[in-house]
Design an enzyme around this catalytic site. Structure first.
Site, short mmCIF file in Angstrom:
data_model
loop_
_atom_site.label_atom_id
_atom_site.label_comp_id
_atom_site.label_asym_id
_atom_site.label_seq_id
_atom_site.Cartn_x
_atom_site.Cartn_y
_atom_site.Cartn_z
N ILE A 9 -48.15 -22.16 47.89
CA ILE A 9 -47.57 -21.84 49.21
C ILE A 9 -46.05 -21.78 49.20
O ILE A 9 -45.44 -21.41 50.18
CB ILE A 9 -48.05 -22.84 50.29
CG1 ILE A 9 -47.80 -24.29 49.84
CG2 ILE A 9 -49.52 -22.62 50.63
CD1 ILE A 9 -48.09 -25.32 50.94
N GLY A 10 -45.43 -22.15 48.10
CA GLY A 10 -43.97 -22.09 48.07
C GLY A 10 -43.43 -22.38 46.68
O GLY A 10 -44.14 -22.91 45.82
N GLY A 12 -39.79 -23.74 44.62
CA GLY A 12 -38.42 -24.25 44.62
C GLY A 12 -37.80 -23.93 43.27
O GLY A 12 -38.41 -23.24 42.45
N SER A 15 -39.79 -26.42 41.07
CA SER A 15 -41.13 -26.86 41.48
C SER A 15 -41.93 -25.72 42.09
O SER A 15 -41.38 -24.70 42.49
CB SER A 15 -41.00 -27.99 42.52
OG SER A 15 -40.53 -27.46 43.73
N THR A 16 -43.24 -25.95 42.12
CA THR A 16 -44.15 -25.06 42.84
C THR A 16 -44.87 -25.92 43.87
O THR A 16 -45.22 -27.07 43.58
CB THR A 16 -45.17 -24.44 41.87
OG1 THR A 16 -44.46 -23.68 40.91
CG2 THR A 16 -46.16 -23.53 42.59
N ASP A 130 -28.92 -31.12 51.36
CA ASP A 130 -29.41 -29.74 51.20
C ASP A 130 -30.11 -29.27 52.48
O ASP A 130 -31.18 -28.67 52.42
CB ASP A 130 -30.34 -29.64 49.99
CG ASP A 130 -30.47 -28.21 49.48
OD1 ASP A 130 -29.64 -27.35 49.87
OD2 ASP A 130 -31.40 -27.94 48.69
N1 LIG Z 1 -45.04 -29.98 52.86
C1 LIG Z 1 -45.00 -28.66 52.81
N2 LIG Z 1 -45.82 -27.90 53.56
C2 LIG Z 1 -45.76 -26.55 53.52
N3 LIG Z 1 -44.90 -25.86 52.73
C3 LIG Z 1 -44.05 -26.56 51.96
C4 LIG Z 1 -44.05 -27.98 51.95
N4 LIG Z 1 -43.10 -28.41 51.11
C5 LIG Z 1 -42.52 -27.30 50.61
N5 LIG Z 1 -43.09 -26.18 51.11
C6 LIG Z 1 -42.71 -24.79 50.81
O1 LIG Z 1 -42.26 -24.75 49.47
C7 LIG Z 1 -40.88 -24.38 49.45
C8 LIG Z 1 -40.19 -25.13 48.33
O2 LIG Z 1 -40.27 -26.52 48.60
P1 LIG Z 1 -39.06 -27.50 48.31
O3 LIG Z 1 -37.83 -26.97 49.00
O4 LIG Z 1 -39.45 -28.88 48.65
O5 LIG Z 1 -38.92 -27.33 46.74
P2 LIG Z 1 -37.65 -27.54 45.83
O6 LIG Z 1 -38.05 -27.33 44.40
O7 LIG Z 1 -37.05 -28.87 46.11
O8 LIG Z 1 -36.73 -26.38 46.37
P3 LIG Z 1 -35.16 -26.15 46.26
O9 LIG Z 1 -34.98 -25.38 45.03
O10 LIG Z 1 -34.86 -25.39 47.52
O11 LIG Z 1 -34.50 -27.48 46.23
C9 LIG Z 1 -40.34 -24.66 50.84
O12 LIG Z 1 -39.26 -23.83 51.19
C10 LIG Z 1 -41.56 -24.35 51.70
O13 LIG Z 1 -41.67 -22.96 51.91
#
Ligand SMILES: Nc1ncnc2c1ncn2[C@@H]1O[C@H](COP(=O)(O)OP(=O)(O)OP(=O)(O)O)[C@@H](O)[C@H]1O
Length: 332
Positions: A9-10, A12, A15-16, A130
Site C-alpha cells: 500500500i505504500g 518509503g 521500506s515497503t 519529517d
Molecule cells: N499505517 C499506515 N496505513 C496506511 N498506509 C500507510 C501506513 N503507513 C505508511 N503508509 C503508506 O506508506 C507510505 C510510506 O510510509 P512511511 O512514510 O512510514 O515510510 P518511510 O520509509 O518512513 O518513508 P519516508 O521515505 O517518507 O521516510 C506512506 O506515505 C503511506 O502512503
C-alpha cells in the site's frame, strides 16, 4: 503475533508498507482485523527498530498512528524487519490532493489534529523532523494521524552527530542553515503542509529553492481566510525562538473555532477509500526525498558545506530498490 502479509500500500525510502492480517484466531479482539506492516531489509532494519522505540516512548495519542509491535521474518530468502501499525484506509494526505487543494474547513480540522499530535510529541521531548503530507495518514472516519517516526529526534539527547534530515521543501531555515532540528522546525513544516493542503501545491517551488537561504518566506495563498493567513505567518517566523509553538497555535482561531462548512464547500471526509498504491517519499517536483542516517560518533561527523551546497545535496536522485512481492503470502 502471527500475521499474513497482504498487498503493498505504500513505499518509503527504505521500506515497503503492506496490509497485514492476524493469522491466529487467538489474537482476534486483541488486534484489529486489518493492519499495516512497514518492512525493511537489513539496510533499514535499524530505522524500523528506532521508530518502534520512539513510538513506545510517545505512548498513546489519538493523533499518532498506533504501533502493535515489531518482529522479523524471512521472505523470499531475505530477512525483513517489520513494524505493525494501525491501518489508515485512505492513505496519506499527499495521495488525497491530486493537484487540487482541500476545502478550508477540512484543512482547519486536519491542522488542529496534527497540532494536537505535535503538542504530544513535543511534550514527550521529541521532534518529528519529517512533517509533510506523505506522513499524515487519513482514516476512514476522516481522522488524521501523524506517522513515520524514523527521523524523529530525542531532544534530550546530545546534538553530536545530528545530520541533515527531513524533506527539503518542508525544512525550516534554521535546519537548512544551521542544522537545527527542534520542535520549532516541526511547526514550520506544518505551515508548509497547510499551504499544500489548501492550495494543492507545495509552499516553495523547486525554482525557488535558493529562497530557503534568503530572507523570503513561503507564499501564503491569497484565497485563504485572514485567520488562515495569520496562522501561517505565526508558523513562518524565521527565528525559531519567536515562532509560535504547537501549544500556542492550538489556541489560534484558525483551528480553535469549529468552522465546519463555513466556506460553503462540501467537506469530503467520507469519500471512498483510495485504492491506489501510493508512493512515499512523494514530492510534487519529481525528485525523491532525502534522508540521512545519523552518525553515531563525533569522529564520523563531517563539517557542513554551505547552505547552497547542502540544499543541492538534498535533492539528489536516489532510486530505492523495492523487491517485496505484492502477492499475499504467509510469513510465519
Ligand atoms: N499505517 C499506515 N496505513 C496506511 N498506509 C500507510 C501506513 N503507513 C505508511 N503508509 C503508506 O506508506 C507510505 C510510506 O510510509 P512511511 O512514510 O512510514 O515510510 P518511510 O520509509 O518512513 O518513508 P519516508 O521515505 O517518507 O521516510 C506512506 O506515505 C503511506 O502512503
Amino acid at each position: 503475533m502471527e500475521w499474513v502479509r497482504g498487498e503493498t500500500i505504500g513505499h518509503g525510502t527504505f521500506s515497503t508498507v503492506s496490509l497485514a492480517t492476524p493469522s491466529n484466531i487467538k489474537h482476534s479482539g486483541e488486534f484489529p482485523s486489518l493492519m499495516a506492516v512497514k518492512s525493511s531489509n537489513s539496510y533499514g532494519g535499524a530505522a524500523i527498530a528506532y521508530e518502534k522505540t520512539v513510538l513506545d516512548s510517545l505512548g498513546d495519542c489519538p493523533e499518532i498512528v498506533r504501533c502493535y509491535g515489531e518482529d522479523q521474518t524471512v521472505e523470499n530468502g531475505e530477512k525483513l524487519h517489520n513494524l505493525l501499525l494501525e491501518y489508515a484506509s485512505r492513505g496519506s494526505l499527499a495521495s488525497q490532493l491530486n493537484g487540487e487543494g482541500l476545502p478550508e474547513s477540512t484543512v482547519r480540522r486536519h491542522t488542529g489534529s496534527v497540532l494536537r499530535g505535535l503538542r504530544h510529541i513535543h511534550s514527550k521531548g521529541f521532534a518529528h523532523c519529517d512533517i509533510k503530507l506523505g506522513n499524515i495518514l487519513l482514516f476512514g472516519d476522516g481522522a488524521v494521524k501523524i506517522a513515520d517516526f524514523g527521523l524523529a529526534r530525542d531532544l534530550t539527547a546530545s546534538k553530536d552527530g545530528v545530520e541533515i534530515r527531513g524533506t527539503p521543501l518542508y525544512m525550516a531555515p534554521e535546519s537548512v542553515n544551521d542544522n537545527e532540528y527542534g520542535a520549532a522546525a516541526d511547526v514550520w513544516a506544518l505551515g508548509c503542509a497547510v499551504v499544500e493542503m489548501f492550495s494543492g501545491e507545495t509552499a516553495w517551488s523547486v525554482d525557488e529553492g535558493s529562497h530557503f537561504m534568503s530572507e523570503e518566506l513561503p507564499k501564503i495563498p491569497e484565497e485563504l481566510s485572514e485567520e488562515g493567513k495569520d496562522f501561517l505567518r505565526k508558523c513562518f517566523v524565521r527565528n525559531p525562538e519567536k515562532r509560535w509553538t504547537a501549544e500556542m497555535l492550538l489556541n489560534h482561531p484558525f483551528v480553535a473555532v469549529d468552522c465546519e462548512g463555513k466556506d460553503g464547500q462540501r467537506d469530503e471526509i467520507f469519500m471512498d477509500v483510495k485504492e491506489d498504491v501510493t508512493t512515499s517519499p512523494r514530492c510534487p517536483f519529481g525528485f525523491p526525498d532525502w534522508e540521512s542516517v545519523s552518525s553515531e560518533s563525533e569522529a564520523q561527523y563531517q563539517p557542513l558545506d554551505s547552505p547552497v551546497v547542502r540544499f543541492e545535496s538534498l535533492v539528489s536522485e536516489t532510486v530505492p530498490d523495492w523487491s517485496i512481492s505484492e502477492d499475499w503470502i504467509t510469513v510465519r
